[in-house]
Design a protein around this motif. Sequence first.
Motif, PDB file in Angstrom:
ATOM      1  N   PRO A 275      10.846  16.805  -9.938  1.00  0.00           N
ATOM      2  CA  PRO A 275      12.005  17.100 -10.782  1.00  0.00           C
ATOM      3  C   PRO A 275      12.927  15.896 -10.935  1.00  0.00           C
ATOM      4  CG  PRO A 275      12.298  18.026  -8.583  1.00  0.00           C
ATOM      5  CD  PRO A 275      10.896  17.528  -8.648  1.00  0.00           C
ATOM      6  N   GLY A 276      13.626  15.857 -12.058  1.00  0.00           N
ATOM      7  CA  GLY A 276      14.610  14.808 -12.278  1.00  0.00           C
ATOM      8  C   GLY A 276      13.984  13.447 -12.511  1.00  0.00           C
ATOM      9  N   VAL A 277      14.738  12.409 -12.140  1.00  0.00           N
ATOM     10  CA  VAL A 277      14.292  11.018 -12.294  1.00  0.00           C
ATOM     11  C   VAL A 277      13.657  10.569 -10.986  1.00  0.00           C
ATOM     12  CG1 VAL A 277      15.013   8.654 -12.764  1.00  0.00           C
ATOM     13  CG2 VAL A 277      16.104  10.562 -13.984  1.00  0.00           C
ATOM     14  N   ASN A 278      12.412  10.113 -11.057  1.00  0.00           N
ATOM     15  CA  ASN A 278      11.643   9.746  -9.868  1.00  0.00           C
ATOM     16  C   ASN A 278      11.711   8.251  -9.587  1.00  0.00           C
ATOM     17  OD1 ASN A 278       8.765  12.036  -9.971  1.00  0.00           O
ATOM     18  ND2 ASN A 278      10.901  12.400 -10.477  1.00  0.00           N
ATOM     19  N   SER A 279      11.711   7.894  -8.298  1.00  0.00           N
ATOM     20  CA  SER A 279      11.610   6.498  -7.859  1.00  0.00           C
ATOM     21  C   SER A 279      10.762   6.470  -6.603  1.00  0.00           C
ATOM     22  CB  SER A 279      12.995   5.904  -7.565  1.00  0.00           C
ATOM     23  OG  SER A 279      13.810   5.917  -8.718  1.00  0.00           O
ATOM     24  N   ALA A 280      10.009   5.380  -6.393  1.00  0.00           N
ATOM     25  CA  ALA A 280       9.055   5.306  -5.293  1.00  0.00           C
ATOM     26  C   ALA A 280       9.548   4.439  -4.151  1.00  0.00           C
ATOM     27  CB  ALA A 280       7.721   4.742  -5.796  1.00  0.00           C
ATOM     28  N   GLY A 281       9.476   4.984  -2.928  1.00  0.00           N
ATOM     29  CA  GLY A 281       9.731   4.231  -1.709  1.00  0.00           C
ATOM     30  C   GLY A 281       8.438   4.069  -0.944  1.00  0.00           C
ATOM     31  N   LEU A 282       8.518   4.010   0.383  1.00  0.00           N
ATOM     32  CA  LEU A 282       7.322   3.853   1.212  1.00  0.00           C
ATOM     33  C   LEU A 282       6.790   5.226   1.590  1.00  0.00           C
ATOM     34  CD1 LEU A 282       8.391   0.910   3.579  1.00  0.00           C
ATOM     35  CD2 LEU A 282       7.293   0.819   1.311  1.00  0.00           C
TER      36      LEU A 282
ATOM     37  N   GLN B 145      13.877   0.593   5.244  1.00  0.00           N
ATOM     38  CA  GLN B 145      12.721   0.076   4.521  1.00  0.00           C
ATOM     39  C   GLN B 145      12.034   1.186   3.729  1.00  0.00           C
ATOM     40  OE1 GLN B 145      11.846  -3.092   4.304  1.00  0.00           O
ATOM     41  NE2 GLN B 145      13.298  -3.895   5.804  1.00  0.00           N
ATOM     42  N   GLN B 146      11.897   2.353   4.350  1.00  0.00           N
ATOM     43  CA  GLN B 146      11.272   3.488   3.679  1.00  0.00           C
ATOM     44  C   GLN B 146      11.994   3.812   2.372  1.00  0.00           C
ATOM     45  OE1 GLN B 146      12.497   7.269   4.978  1.00  0.00           O
ATOM     46  NE2 GLN B 146      10.493   8.269   4.789  1.00  0.00           N
ATOM     47  N   ARG B 147      13.312   3.693   2.391  1.00  0.00           N
ATOM     48  CA  ARG B 147      14.126   4.080   1.240  1.00  0.00           C
ATOM     49  C   ARG B 147      14.472   2.918   0.327  1.00  0.00           C
ATOM     50  NH1 ARG B 147      18.512   8.034   4.200  1.00  0.00           N
ATOM     51  NH2 ARG B 147      17.069   9.706   4.844  1.00  0.00           N
ATOM     52  N   THR B 148      13.675   1.881   0.331  1.00  0.00           N
ATOM     53  CA  THR B 148      13.821   0.811  -0.661  1.00  0.00           C
ATOM     54  C   THR B 148      12.987   1.235  -1.869  1.00  0.00           C
ATOM     55  OG1 THR B 148      14.080  -0.858   1.070  1.00  0.00           O
ATOM     56  CG2 THR B 148      13.486  -1.636  -1.141  1.00  0.00           C
ATOM     57  N   PHE B 149      13.653   1.619  -2.955  1.00  0.00           N
ATOM     58  CA  PHE B 149      12.975   2.317  -4.043  1.00  0.00           C
ATOM     59  C   PHE B 149      12.683   1.454  -5.259  1.00  0.00           C
ATOM     60  CE2 PHE B 149      14.952   5.759  -1.643  1.00  0.00           C
ATOM     61  CZ  PHE B 149      13.872   6.629  -1.525  1.00  0.00           C
ATOM     62  N   ILE B 150      11.602   1.806  -5.937  1.00  0.00           N
ATOM     63  CA  ILE B 150      11.229   1.209  -7.212  1.00  0.00           C
ATOM     64  C   ILE B 150      11.676   2.186  -8.294  1.00  0.00           C
ATOM     65  CG2 ILE B 150       9.327   0.395  -8.648  1.00  0.00           C
ATOM     66  CD1 ILE B 150       7.723   0.042  -6.002  1.00  0.00           C
TER      67      ILE B 150
ATOM     68  N   LEU C 169       0.837  -1.207   0.000  1.00  0.00           N
ATOM     69  CA  LEU C 169       0.000   0.000   0.000  1.00  0.00           C
ATOM     70  C   LEU C 169       0.869   1.252   0.000  1.00  0.00           C
ATOM     71  CD1 LEU C 169      -2.635  -1.122   2.662  1.00  0.00           C
ATOM     72  CD2 LEU C 169      -3.078  -0.821   0.213  1.00  0.00           C
ATOM     73  N   LEU C 170       1.927   1.229   0.793  1.00  0.00           N
ATOM     74  CA  LEU C 170       2.770   2.414   0.934  1.00  0.00           C
ATOM     75  C   LEU C 170       3.610   2.702  -0.310  1.00  0.00           C
ATOM     76  CD1 LEU C 170       3.924   1.939   4.631  1.00  0.00           C
ATOM     77  CD2 LEU C 170       2.469   3.777   3.758  1.00  0.00           C
ATOM     78  N   ASN C 171       3.970   1.667  -1.063  1.00  0.00           N
ATOM     79  CA  ASN C 171       4.760   1.929  -2.278  1.00  0.00           C
ATOM     80  C   ASN C 171       3.947   1.762  -3.560  1.00  0.00           C
ATOM     81  OD1 ASN C 171       4.654  -0.852  -2.776  1.00  0.00           O
ATOM     82  ND2 ASN C 171       6.804  -1.229  -2.268  1.00  0.00           N
ATOM     83  N   HIS C 172       2.634   1.728  -3.435  1.00  0.00           N
ATOM     84  CA  HIS C 172       1.717   1.700  -4.582  1.00  0.00           C
ATOM     85  C   HIS C 172       1.947   0.503  -5.504  1.00  0.00           C
ATOM     86  CE1 HIS C 172       0.031   5.567  -3.488  1.00  0.00           C
ATOM     87  NE2 HIS C 172       1.235   6.121  -3.505  1.00  0.00           N
ATOM     88  N   THR C 173       2.171  -0.654  -4.899  1.00  0.00           N
ATOM     89  CA  THR C 173       2.221  -1.891  -5.682  1.00  0.00           C
ATOM     90  C   THR C 173       1.103  -2.842  -5.248  1.00  0.00           C
ATOM     91  OG1 THR C 173       3.784  -2.963  -4.144  1.00  0.00           O
ATOM     92  CG2 THR C 173       4.724  -1.697  -5.986  1.00  0.00           C
ATOM     93  N   SER C 174       0.062  -2.292  -4.633  1.00  0.00           N
ATOM     94  CA  SER C 174      -1.007  -3.117  -4.060  1.00  0.00           C
ATOM     95  C   SER C 174      -1.939  -3.722  -5.099  1.00  0.00           C
ATOM     96  CB  SER C 174      -1.850  -2.273  -3.090  1.00  0.00           C
ATOM     97  OG  SER C 174      -2.632  -1.326  -3.813  1.00  0.00           O
TER      98      SER C 174
END
Length: 396
Positions: free
Chosen positions: A319-326, A304-309, A145-150
């Motif tokens: 801005p820049g290149v985006n990646s998703a964490g928690l 864990q929060q900074r484990t990025f997709i 849920l937190l990293n939008h892979t639900s």
Amino acid sequence: MSARPEVRTRPRARLRLSVAGLTVSAALAALVQPAQATGTPTPPDKALRKQLDDLVRTAGGPPGAIALLRRGDRTTVYRAGVADTTTGRPPQATDHMRIASVAKAFSGAVALRLVDRHKLDLDDTIGERLPYLPVAWHQVTLRQLLNHTSGLPDYSRAPAFIAILQQDPRHHFDSRRLLDFIADKDLDFAPGSRYAYSNSDNIAVALMAEAATGRPYERLLDRLVYRPLDLRQTSLPQGYRMPRPYLHGYDVTPPAPPEDISELIGASGVWASGGIVSTPKDLNRFIRAWAGGPDYLSKETRRQQRTFIPGAASEPAGPGVNSAGLAIFRYRTRCGTVYGHTGNTPGYTQFAAATADGERSLTFSITTQTSKTVKPELLAKVRAVQEDFVCALLKH
């Protein structure tokens, strides 16, 4: 500008609200500073101010913009245009504003603080914490849920939800029943198999936090976020009224004059996914703690929060290149990396970010909506300006 009858009747504003909202006056001209003379190097400070001035001059651009750069204990405020086109009052760091999807970072903060207190676990499932929700969703975890892979469908795109907003933008929803609009739907994909930004995710996060503690989400916000960080001007309202004073939000569609839509829509229909009202000053304080404050999360929870997709963008993209964490995004720019969140809602576009150590932070707010579907050309310009502000923030 006060709300006029045309706010409710103008089809253009109503249509944009239903789909995307959950996805120069003389006074303004007086605030716009002249450009530097040709051939004269522009000091960095003046260059940033000129970029904000250019944004408010842009056709379809915001009537107002304000950015706060904080390095250590020093805060520099940049502003252009007006907070209110009627009075000509300039934007202030203590003006209230809708922070839109940056509210997702707040629900993430509640959840991860509860993880640190062993009230929640990132592998807790909807089935364990919210067994009354559809069985098809039961294997979805808090982490997903937190990293939008639900895979949860987005309730804000449900035809029944949109129809209610079209009929009455100020409709008072039962915020804890928003997922009912998609309760007959299966997951869009297998949990954890891919990324898809969904407003439903953070509604479920707040409900899991309530189930784990027996406390209302609003009280958890106060206990775990507002009070520890001394956020005195931040709240989660249910209605459409804005606390005074506030940064007015506008629909800007030339050649029509800007239309004040600050109080067009109620907050109950977005709740933990986008309903928070804050100020640039409070938001800046929050993002420092959330992105890197050394005492706000434990080292393991921060990891864990900074484990990025990689490549997974916030909405709108930052801005820049985006990646998703928690409930946090990484923004890799040409000048370095910051962590934070973006948001957009009728009348507002937001960006808040900080360095990994929380020592430097930036909030960037404009008073019109832009996203990949609403004024994408303006968004491209806004992202470029945001990157320049990040570069200024990171400069030694």
